[in-house]
Write a protein that holds these residues in place. Structure first.
Motif, PDB file in Angstrom:
ATOM      1  N   LEU A 224       0.824  -1.211   0.000  1.00 54.74           N
ATOM      2  CA  LEU A 224       0.000   0.000   0.000  1.00 54.74           C
ATOM      3  C   LEU A 224       0.858   1.262   0.000  1.00 54.74           C
ATOM      4  N   LEU A 225       1.875   1.288   0.845  1.00 60.76           N
ATOM      5  CA  LEU A 225       2.747   2.461   0.939  1.00 60.76           C
ATOM      6  C   LEU A 225       3.456   2.735  -0.386  1.00 60.76           C
ATOM      7  N   GLN A 226       3.877   1.668  -1.077  1.00 60.29           N
ATOM      8  CA  GLN A 226       4.576   1.854  -2.347  1.00 60.29           C
ATOM      9  C   GLN A 226       3.673   2.417  -3.431  1.00 60.29           C
ATOM     10  N   GLN A 227       2.368   2.312  -3.232  1.00 60.12           N
ATOM     11  CA  GLN A 227       1.431   2.905  -4.189  1.00 60.12           C
ATOM     12  C   GLN A 227       1.111   4.366  -3.839  1.00 60.12           C
ATOM     13  N   GLY A 228       1.707   4.852  -2.740  1.00 62.15           N
ATOM     14  CA  GLY A 228       1.522   6.248  -2.373  1.00 62.15           C
ATOM     15  C   GLY A 228       0.387   6.506  -1.410  1.00 62.15           C
ATOM     16  N   PHE A 229      -0.225   5.451  -0.883  1.00 57.42           N
ATOM     17  CA  PHE A 229      -1.322   5.616   0.064  1.00 57.42           C
ATOM     18  C   PHE A 229      -0.780   5.782   1.483  1.00 57.42           C
ATOM     19  N   SER A 230      -1.574   6.419   2.339  1.00 56.64           N
ATOM     20  CA  SER A 230      -1.357   6.316   3.779  1.00 56.64           C
ATOM     21  C   SER A 230      -2.088   5.062   4.242  1.00 56.64           C
ATOM     22  N   VAL A 231      -1.640   4.501   5.353  1.00 53.91           N
ATOM     23  CA  VAL A 231      -2.276   3.295   5.901  1.00 53.91           C
ATOM     24  C   VAL A 231      -2.479   3.472   7.396  1.00 53.91           C
ATOM     25  N   ILE A 232      -3.580   2.903   7.906  1.00 56.43           N
ATOM     26  CA  ILE A 232      -3.899   3.073   9.326  1.00 56.43           C
ATOM     27  C   ILE A 232      -4.289   1.735   9.946  1.00 56.43           C
ATOM     28  N   PRO A 233      -3.349   0.796  10.050  1.00 56.67           N
ATOM     29  CA  PRO A 233      -3.672  -0.480  10.678  1.00 56.67           C
ATOM     30  C   PRO A 233      -4.022  -0.311  12.153  1.00 56.67           C
ATOM     31  N   SER A 234      -4.987  -1.088  12.612  1.00 56.23           N
ATOM     32  CA  SER A 234      -5.309  -1.136  14.039  1.00 56.23           C
ATOM     33  C   SER A 234      -4.525  -2.269  14.672  1.00 56.23           C
ATOM     34  N   SER A 235      -3.946  -2.016  15.822  1.00 59.60           N
ATOM     35  CA  SER A 235      -3.244  -3.063  16.549  1.00 59.60           C
ATOM     36  C   SER A 235      -3.240  -2.714  18.024  1.00 59.60           C
ATOM     37  N   THR A 236      -3.490  -3.713  18.851  1.00 59.43           N
ATOM     38  CA  THR A 236      -3.480  -3.492  20.296  1.00 59.43           C
ATOM     39  C   THR A 236      -2.221  -4.035  20.954  1.00 59.43           C
ATOM     40  N   ARG A 237      -1.473  -4.851  20.252  1.00 59.41           N
ATOM     41  CA  ARG A 237      -0.280  -5.465  20.827  1.00 59.41           C
ATOM     42  C   ARG A 237       0.955  -4.651  20.467  1.00 59.41           C
ATOM     43  N   PRO A 238       1.703  -4.192  21.457  1.00 59.95           N
ATOM     44  CA  PRO A 238       2.905  -3.397  21.166  1.00 59.95           C
ATOM     45  C   PRO A 238       3.865  -4.083  20.201  1.00 59.95           C
ATOM     46  N   ALA A 239       4.003  -5.405  20.299  1.00 59.01           N
ATOM     47  CA  ALA A 239       4.918  -6.115  19.388  1.00 59.01           C
ATOM     48  C   ALA A 239       4.467  -5.974  17.940  1.00 59.01           C
ATOM     49  N   ASN A 240       3.150  -6.061  17.712  1.00 58.01           N
ATOM     50  CA  ASN A 240       2.637  -5.900  16.352  1.00 58.01           C
ATOM     51  C   ASN A 240       2.747  -4.456  15.887  1.00 58.01           C
ATOM     52  N   GLN A 241       2.482  -3.512  16.795  1.00 52.79           N
ATOM     53  CA  GLN A 241       2.645  -2.097  16.448  1.00 52.79           C
ATOM     54  C   GLN A 241       4.082  -1.811  16.028  1.00 52.79           C
ATOM     55  N   ALA A 242       5.021  -2.328  16.796  1.00 53.93           N
ATOM     56  CA  ALA A 242       6.436  -2.109  16.488  1.00 53.93           C
ATOM     57  C   ALA A 242       6.793  -2.747  15.148  1.00 53.93           C
ATOM     58  N   ALA A 243       6.293  -3.951  14.902  1.00 55.70           N
ATOM     59  CA  ALA A 243       6.578  -4.632  13.633  1.00 55.70           C
ATOM     60  C   ALA A 243       6.025  -3.843  12.452  1.00 55.70           C
ATOM     61  N   ASN A 244       4.826  -3.277  12.612  1.00 54.75           N
ATOM     62  CA  ASN A 244       4.228  -2.496  11.522  1.00 54.75           C
ATOM     63  C   ASN A 244       5.079  -1.290  11.153  1.00 54.75           C
ATOM     64  N   LEU A 245       5.796  -0.743  12.120  1.00 52.14           N
ATOM     65  CA  LEU A 245       6.629   0.428  11.848  1.00 52.14           C
ATOM     66  C   LEU A 245       7.808   0.115  10.929  1.00 52.14           C
TER      67      LEU A 245
END
Length: 279
Positions: A224-245
Motif C-alpha cells: 500500500l505504501l509503495q502505491q503512495g497511500f497512507s495506511v492506518i492499521p489497528s493493533s493493540t499489541r505493542p509487538a505488532n505495532q512495532a513490527a508495523n513500523l
C-alpha cells in the motif's frame, strides 16, 4: 518515526504521516493502552471517529503520553447524523471536547450522506467553515465513490481535500477509485489494510514475506505504501505495532507487486446498509 506521505499539508501543523494507528473497534482501556504504546513506539498519526465511541479515550492517551500535541497528527470523522450545516460544527466541537484538543489535524466526512439526504455542498461548506474557525487544519472524505469524489472536487476545487479514506487491501484493491483519485490529484488513505488479519494466512503473502524475511502484514502495508497511500492499521499489541513500523523500509519488487495484484477478489469488509453504490 516520520514517514511523510504525499497527502497535502494541512494549513497549520505537521503533515500527515503515511503510517498511522487506527482505532476502529477499540474501546475503553484497550484503546488507551493501544494509543499510549503506539505513541511510545513512534507513531505520530492517530485515526479516530465520532462513531467509534473512543474519542475521549484517545484524547486521554494523547494527553498523558508526554508527546507534544503539535507532534501528533489526529484525524476524526463526522458521523452521518451530523452532516447538516446546523449539526456539523457543534458535533466537531463536542469531538474536540472529548479529545481535549483545540483542533484536530484532519476532519473527514465519514460516509456520504445516505440517499443524499444532506447535500454534499452543505456538508463541505460547513467543513470549510470549521477549518476557517480553526477547529480543523484540513478536511477530507471517507468512503466516497468515483462520482462522489468528482462531485466533491468540483464543489471545492483541487487541493482543498486532503484525502479520501477508503477500504483497500490485497483482496479489495478498489482500482476504479484508485485510478480516479490519481486522475483528480486526490490522496488516498487505506483502512483495513490487513483485511482483519486475513492477509496473514494468504499463501501468496506468506511466500513473499518469506522471500524478504518479514511478515505477511508488513508485505501488505508495504504494498500500500509503495502505491503512495497512507495506511492506518489497528493493533493493540505493542509487538505488532512495532513490527508495523518496519513496513516503510520494505521494498517489494515488480514481481511481488504483480503477484499481489492477482489477489483482488472484490472482498469488501465494510459494507453497511447505508453505503453508497460502490464502483
Amino acid at each position: 518515526m516520520n514517514h511523510t506521505s504525499t497527502a497535502p499539508r494541512a494549513d497549520v501543523g505537521i503533515p500527515m504521516t503515511a503510517l498511522g494507528l487506527g482505532t476502529f473497534r477499540l474501546q475503553g482501556q484497550t484503546v488507551i493502552d493501544a494509543v499510549r504504546s503506539g505513541l511510545r513506539l513512534g507513531y505520530r498519526h492517530i485515526d479516530t471517529a465520532q462513531i467509534y465511541g473512543n474519542e475521549a479515550e484517545v484524547g486521554q492517551a494523547v494527553a498523558e503520553s508526554g508527546v507534544p500535541r503539535e507532534q501528533i497528527f489526529v484525524t476524526t470523522k463526522i458521523w452521518i447524523e451530523s452532516l447538516s450545516a446546523d449539526r456539523l460544527i457543534p458535533s466537531l466541537r463536542e469531538s474536540l471536547r472529548k479529545l481535549r484538543m483545540d483542533a484536530v489535524d484532519l476532519t473527514l466526512i465519514h460516509w456520504p450522506s445516505p440517499g443524499n439526504a444532506v447535500a454534499l455542498k452543505e456538508t463541505l461548506d460547513a467543513l470549510i467553515e470549521a477549518r476557517q474557525l480553526g477547529l480543523t487544519r484540513a478536511i477530507g472524505l471517507s468512503n466516497f465513490t468515483v462520482a462522489q469524489m468528482r462531485e466533491a472536487m468540483a464543489l471545492v476545487g483541487a487541493g482543498e481535500l486532503a484525502t479520501n479514506q477508503v477500504e483497500i487491501h490485497p483482496f479489495l484493491q478498489n482500482r476504479a477509485v484508485v485510478e480516479a483519485a490519481r486522475s483528480l490529484g486526490l490522496h488516498l488513505t487505506a483502512y483495513m489494510p490487513l483485511a482483519y488479519g486475513k492477509v496473514m494466512t494468504e499463501p501468496v503473502m506468506l511466500d513473499i514475506a518469506a522471500k524478504h524475511g518479514t511478515s505477511a502484514a508488513n508485505v501488505s502495508l508495504a504494498w500500500l505504501l509503495q502505491q503512495g497511500f497512507s495506511v492506518i492499521p489497528s493493533s493493540t499489541r505493542p509487538a505488532n505495532q512495532a513490527a508495523n513500523l518496519d513496513a516503510p523500509r520494505l521494498r517489494l519488487d515488480d514481481a511481488d507487486m504483480a503477484r499481489i495484484a492477482t489477489l483482488d477478489r472484490g472482498e469488501r469488509l465494510a459494507n453497511p446498509d447505508f453505503a453508497p453504490a460502490w464502483d
